[in-house]
Design a protein around this motif. Sequence first.
Motif: not given
Length: 123
Positions: A103-114
């Motif tokens: 998966r992609s962690l985003g430009l600023i890395p982190g976890l997002s919950t659905p």
Amino acid sequence: MTDEYHRELAEYEPGDGRPVHSARRVRALRIMVMVGLAGLLLPGLLVTVSTQISTAGAACEIVVAQSAPDSVDAAARFELTGAEGPGWYCYARQYGGSEILLRSLGLIPGLSTPHAPSPGQSA
């Protein structure tokens, strides 16, 4: 007294038009300003990059533990031309050296919950 006559300028003689400071002094001041700016900006940039690297690595290890527990290792990389645009991407390394994009962690890395559906809405 008229506006055209100023007593403080009565004995003023314009200079010869040379610069006030020598070229060597101007160059030294420019170098000092550049070193000062680098000294202010570089530590902040280094802290930001190292924080993103460690955050992306930790988030990727969590994703790999949940999504691919049989994998050998987790690898987080910053990619400019990734599937979802520039950002951090998490890969699971399998036995034998192959990698799977999880998966992609985003430009600023982190976890997002659905997002969970609100009460009364269907998923």
